[in-house]
Design an enzyme around this catalytic site. Structure first.
Site, mmCIF file in Angstrom:
data_model
loop_
_atom_site.group_PDB
_atom_site.id
_atom_site.type_symbol
_atom_site.label_atom_id
_atom_site.label_comp_id
_atom_site.label_asym_id
_atom_site.label_seq_id
_atom_site.Cartn_x
_atom_site.Cartn_y
_atom_site.Cartn_z
ATOM 1 N N SER A 128 57.271 28.692 115.838
ATOM 2 C CA SER A 128 57.610 27.118 115.411
ATOM 3 C C SER A 128 58.389 27.278 113.974
ATOM 4 C CB SER A 128 56.458 26.396 115.203
ATOM 5 O OG SER A 128 56.771 25.092 114.453
ATOM 6 N N THR A 178 63.534 21.450 119.544
ATOM 7 C CA THR A 178 62.468 20.355 119.933
ATOM 8 C C THR A 178 63.487 19.212 119.537
ATOM 9 O OG1 THR A 178 60.740 22.007 119.733
ATOM 10 C CG2 THR A 178 60.464 19.364 119.635
HETATM 11 C C1 LIG Z 1 48.804 21.429 116.524
HETATM 12 C C2 LIG Z 1 50.068 21.530 117.339
HETATM 13 C C3 LIG Z 1 51.088 21.622 116.755
HETATM 14 C C4 LIG Z 1 52.429 21.583 117.313
HETATM 15 N N1 LIG Z 1 53.454 22.026 116.685
HETATM 16 C C5 LIG Z 1 54.833 21.990 117.493
HETATM 17 C C6 LIG Z 1 55.723 22.515 116.808
HETATM 18 O O1 LIG Z 1 55.851 22.957 115.536
HETATM 19 N N2 LIG Z 1 57.056 22.520 117.646
HETATM 20 C C7 LIG Z 1 56.947 22.025 118.889
HETATM 21 O O2 LIG Z 1 58.203 22.092 119.266
HETATM 22 N N3 LIG Z 1 55.881 21.491 119.337
HETATM 23 C C8 LIG Z 1 54.992 21.601 118.651
HETATM 24 N N4 LIG Z 1 53.692 21.015 119.263
HETATM 25 C C9 LIG Z 1 53.685 20.831 120.691
HETATM 26 C C10 LIG Z 1 53.653 21.869 121.832
HETATM 27 O O3 LIG Z 1 54.712 22.669 121.802
HETATM 28 C C11 LIG Z 1 53.308 21.405 123.164
HETATM 29 O O4 LIG Z 1 54.619 20.616 123.423
HETATM 30 C C12 LIG Z 1 52.161 20.555 123.576
HETATM 31 O O5 LIG Z 1 50.954 21.293 122.716
HETATM 32 C C13 LIG Z 1 51.864 20.962 124.968
HETATM 33 O O6 LIG Z 1 50.519 20.152 125.446
HETATM 34 P P1 LIG Z 1 49.378 20.804 125.533
HETATM 35 O O7 LIG Z 1 48.570 20.838 124.104
HETATM 36 O O8 LIG Z 1 48.550 19.723 126.331
HETATM 37 O O9 LIG Z 1 49.390 22.106 126.357
HETATM 38 C C14 LIG Z 1 52.552 21.001 118.729
HETATM 39 C C15 LIG Z 1 51.319 20.701 119.538
HETATM 40 C C16 LIG Z 1 49.762 20.824 118.676
HETATM 41 C C17 LIG Z 1 48.822 20.438 119.405
#
Ligand SMILES: Cc1cc2nc3c(=O)[nH]c(=O)nc-3n(C[C@H](O)[C@H](O)[C@H](O)COP(=O)(O)O)c2cc1C
Ligand SMILES: CCCCC(=O)C(=O)O
Length: 387
Positions: A128, A178
């Site tokens: 990320s 993203t």
């Molecule tokens: C704590 C946390 C931080 C996240 N940070 C990012 C990020 O920095 N960049 C991004 O594209 N998605 C981020 N996401 C989204 C995840 O990439 C992903 O789309 C999502 O967690 C998928 O769903 P799931 O948790 O149900 O598997 C984050 C999700 C969580 C839970």
């Protein structure tokens, strides 16, 4: 290839550490409950939390439950090969670690632990932009492991170019851009605790280690943290760029690019028109638009719209091997897993992440075999029924 991943089941039985005994549970729900005890309440709420009422986070899970597998017998599925190539990266199974920022709030080893666990299994991490560890340090921890980079797109072209060239230099092969988080959604659990890790300087390792970003500041982040954080947040928030702006990324990244957060087939078509190599069908795990459609529910129409033009990846709500099979059968080229391995990180750093990944892969491998499938290419909508 038989039992390449399924062997973890025997390992657990033989060592007698299933259930909730040490080291860690194999059940996604119990894993989360145990992580809640281990993590500080604010960090747990941040990771587990969703936008608004949590309707979309729940819908993501419910959508999987509307599809069922139809197992086939006597197909000789003892030898299985789950390998696949995704955006040019050869993988032992089509599973990636979704980009997750600020891992320092979960475990002191943060992104390094995650990178080592993923590399041990040959699965890619998607680092990320909101990482708490720099691009170069994660590359070092990842070693020979595959690694991709996720971009929160700074509106300063020189800063953006600098970050992209560092990622390329450091061996990240694919770029995930993203689009769904150009500002944070209304997240009641974080609002109620007044917790935003970024304001404490967490998740800033990428910009703070970037010479071009630093040249934009009057004072170094070490001398004036709040101003540096706000400057960065102002660079990555806003939606001033349109589809044309993707040409800039195409020029500054010579590997594959996927757009993450796509939920409409017309947006997927635009991604293909813009020369993108992939999309990630995702609603950010229900963390952005509360009330948005379940990610799995829009997957088939997006595959139908662009599946022959680019690779369609999927995330949001994947928890079990059967979930992976369902998403692949509905046309996903690969799935990204989010929260479960973050809870593994909370449990035991690198070992905890590895355990969660090995558990998911073993479950996937066994589900494939017991359903009568030897290869990922055998997974088509015909292997599913509507519940
Ligand atoms: C704590 C946390 C931080 C996240 N940070 C990012 C990020 O920095 N960049 C991004 O594209 N998605 C981020 N996401 C989204 C995840 O990439 C992903 O789309 C999502 O967690 C998928 O769903 P799931 O948790 O149900 O598997 C984050 C999700 C969580 C839970
Ligand atoms: C700028 C936001 C980074 C973290 C993130 O994507 C999330 O919390 O969902």
């Amino acid at each position: 290839m038989a039992g390449q991943f399924a062997g973890y089941q025997n390992e657990i039985y033989l060592q007698g550490y299933g259930g909730t005994a040490p080291p860690f549970t194999t059940d996604a729900t119990r894993l989360e409950a145990a992580a809640a005890e281990l993590m500080g309440p604010e960090a747990y709420s941040y990771v587990a939390g969703a936008a608004g009422s949590g309707a979309t986070a729940s819908a993501n899970r419910a959508a999987f439950d509307r599809w069922r597998l139809v197992p086939r017998m006597l197909t000789d599925a003892t030898e299985r090969d789950l390998s696949s190539t995704v955006l040019g990266t050869p993988l032992p199974a089509p599973v990636l670690l979704a980009p997750v920022g600020v891992q320092s709030i979960v475990h002191a080893d943060a992104e390094r632990a995650t990178a080592r666990a993923a590399a041990a299994l040959g699965l890619p991490v998607v680092l990320s932009t909101a990482s708490s560890t720099s691009i170069e340090d994660v590359a070092e921890a990842s070693g020979d492991g595959p690694r991709w980079f996720q971009l929160y797109w700074p509106n300063d072209p020189d800063v953006c170019g600098s970050i992209l060239s560092r990622a390329r230099e450091a061996g990240y092969t694919a770029l995930v851009v993203t689009l769904d988080t150009w500002t944070l959604a209304w997240r009641p659990s974080d609002l109620d605790s007044g917790y935003l890790p970024f304001l404490q300087g967490e998740g800033m390792a990428v910009p703070f280690s970037d010479p071009v970003f630093r040249s934009r500041l009057d004072k170094a982040p070490e001398d004036d943290l709040p101003s540096a954080v706000l400057r960065w947040i102002s660079m990555i928030t806003g939606t001033d760029r349109g589809w044309d702006a993707l040409a800039f990324l195409r020029e500054h990244w010579d590997g594959p690019i996927a757009l993450k957060g796509i939920q409409h087939p017309d947006d997927a078509r635009r991604a293909a028109d813009a020369g993108m190599d992939g999309v990630v069908v995702s609603n950010h795990g229900g963390r952005q638009v509360d009330g948005a459609v379940a990610s799995l529910d829009v997957l088939p129409e997006i595959v139908a719209a662009v599946g022959d033009r680019l690779e369609v990846l999927f995330d949001s709500g994947v928890r079990t091997g059967a979930d992976v099979v369902k998403a692949l059968a509905l046309g996903a080229r690969a799935v990204l897993l989010g929260r479960p391995w973050v809870y593994g990180l909370a449990h035991g750093g690198e070992d905890g992440v590895r355990h969660v990944l090995r558990s998911l892969l073993a479950d996937l491998d066994l589900t494939m075999g017991l359903s009568g499938h030897r290869r990922i290419t055998e997974l088509t909508p015909a292997v599913l029924r509507r519940a």
